[in-house]
Write a protein that holds these residues in place. Structure first.
Motif, PDB file in Angstrom:
ATOM      1  N   MET A   1       0.858  -1.174   0.000  1.00 48.93           N
ATOM      2  CA  MET A   1       0.000   0.000   0.000  1.00 48.93           C
ATOM      3  C   MET A   1       0.899   1.230   0.000  1.00 48.93           C
ATOM      4  O   MET A   1       1.737   1.405   0.868  1.00 48.93           O
ATOM      5  CB  MET A   1      -0.882  -0.019   1.254  1.00 48.93           C
ATOM      6  N   ASP A   2       0.682   2.080  -1.002  1.00 48.01           N
ATOM      7  CA  ASP A   2       1.463   3.302  -1.040  1.00 48.01           C
ATOM      8  C   ASP A   2       0.715   4.429  -0.316  1.00 48.01           C
ATOM      9  O   ASP A   2      -0.369   4.226   0.233  1.00 48.01           O
ATOM     10  CB  ASP A   2       1.801   3.687  -2.485  1.00 48.01           C
ATOM     11  N   PHE A   3       1.308   5.594  -0.307  1.00 47.18           N
ATOM     12  CA  PHE A   3       0.758   6.721   0.445  1.00 47.18           C
ATOM     13  C   PHE A   3      -0.627   7.112  -0.045  1.00 47.18           C
ATOM     14  O   PHE A   3      -1.511   7.412   0.742  1.00 47.18           O
ATOM     15  CB  PHE A   3       1.725   7.915   0.348  1.00 47.18           C
ATOM     16  N   TRP A   4      -0.829   7.140  -1.366  1.00 48.11           N
ATOM     17  CA  TRP A   4      -2.112   7.590  -1.919  1.00 48.11           C
ATOM     18  C   TRP A   4      -3.234   6.612  -1.598  1.00 48.11           C
ATOM     19  O   TRP A   4      -4.367   7.022  -1.345  1.00 48.11           O
ATOM     20  CB  TRP A   4      -1.982   7.827  -3.419  1.00 48.11           C
ATOM     21  N   GLN A   5      -2.937   5.326  -1.611  1.00 47.49           N
ATOM     22  CA  GLN A   5      -3.949   4.339  -1.227  1.00 47.49           C
ATOM     23  C   GLN A   5      -4.299   4.480   0.254  1.00 47.49           C
ATOM     24  O   GLN A   5      -5.462   4.370   0.641  1.00 47.49           O
ATOM     25  CB  GLN A   5      -3.449   2.925  -1.515  1.00 47.49           C
ATOM     26  N   LEU A   7      -4.047   7.248   2.040  1.00 48.12           N
ATOM     27  CA  LEU A   7      -4.797   8.479   2.185  1.00 48.12           C
ATOM     28  C   LEU A   7      -6.241   8.299   1.712  1.00 48.12           C
ATOM     29  O   LEU A   7      -7.186   8.763   2.364  1.00 48.12           O
ATOM     30  CB  LEU A   7      -4.118   9.611   1.414  1.00 48.12           C
ATOM     31  N   ASP A   8      -6.437   7.606   0.601  1.00 50.72           N
ATOM     32  CA  ASP A   8      -7.782   7.353   0.093  1.00 50.72           C
ATOM     33  C   ASP A   8      -8.595   6.527   1.077  1.00 50.72           C
ATOM     34  O   ASP A   8      -9.785   6.786   1.287  1.00 50.72           O
ATOM     35  CB  ASP A   8      -7.696   6.644  -1.257  1.00 50.72           C
ATOM     36  N   LYS A   9      -7.969   5.551   1.709  1.00 48.96           N
ATOM     37  CA  LYS A   9      -8.664   4.719   2.695  1.00 48.96           C
ATOM     38  C   LYS A   9      -9.072   5.541   3.915  1.00 48.96           C
ATOM     39  O   LYS A   9     -10.175   5.368   4.455  1.00 48.96           O
ATOM     40  CB  LYS A   9      -7.758   3.569   3.124  1.00 48.96           C
ATOM     41  N   GLN A  10      -8.202   6.442   4.359  1.00 47.46           N
ATOM     42  CA  GLN A  10      -8.517   7.270   5.520  1.00 47.46           C
ATOM     43  C   GLN A  10      -9.639   8.265   5.204  1.00 47.46           C
ATOM     44  O   GLN A  10     -10.533   8.492   6.022  1.00 47.46           O
ATOM     45  CB  GLN A  10      -7.273   8.017   6.011  1.00 47.46           C
ATOM     46  N   ILE A  11      -9.601   8.852   4.032  1.00 53.72           N
ATOM     47  CA  ILE A  11     -10.624   9.820   3.646  1.00 53.72           C
ATOM     48  C   ILE A  11     -11.972   9.143   3.451  1.00 53.72           C
ATOM     49  O   ILE A  11     -13.017   9.719   3.757  1.00 53.72           O
ATOM     50  CB  ILE A  11     -10.181  10.595   2.388  1.00 53.72           C
ATOM     51  N   SER A  12     -11.981   7.915   2.957  1.00 49.83           N
ATOM     52  CA  SER A  12     -13.252   7.220   2.739  1.00 49.83           C
ATOM     53  C   SER A  12     -13.966   6.909   4.044  1.00 49.83           C
ATOM     54  O   SER A  12     -15.165   6.638   4.039  1.00 49.83           O
ATOM     55  CB  SER A  12     -13.016   5.936   1.939  1.00 49.83           C
TER      56      SER A  12
END
Length: 98
Positions: A1-5, A7-12
């Motif tokens: 899991m990279d940073f953008w994934q 971040l997307d998981k946290q925002i969701s």
């Protein structure tokens, strides 16, 4: 899991009401910080009007709206509900031709 994934998981995880609450809380903090840094803003009518709208209508209004519109978690059904999920709205024409 990279940073953008990540971040997307946290925002969701954020709900729209949580995002709105956090945003208005941050906006209120910014307004109060601006007033702390520059006291001459307190004399400007435009700043007073905008600050009052953000703090009172945003922070207090959002908190009260969230409090009074929160659904009950007790599992009780509303007695005023006419069509429950197990009894959908009828689709046939019961009035007849006029």
């Amino acid at each position: 899991m990279d940073f953008w994934q990540f971040l997307d998981k946290q925002i969701s995880r954020l709900s729209p009401s949580g995002t709105a609450g956090a945003g208005i809380f941050i906006l209120t903090g910014i307004v109060l910080w601006m007033l702390y840094r520059d006291r001459t803003l307190a004399e400007a009518d435009l700043f007073k009007t905008l600050a009052q709208a953000i703090v009172v209508q945003g922070l207090v209004g959002l908190a009260m709206a969230a409090w009074f519109t929160k659904k009950s978690d007790e599992g009780t059904q509303d007695v005023n509900v006419v069509n429950r999920p197990d009894q959908p709205v009828p689709t046939d024409d019961t009035k007849g031709d006029v």
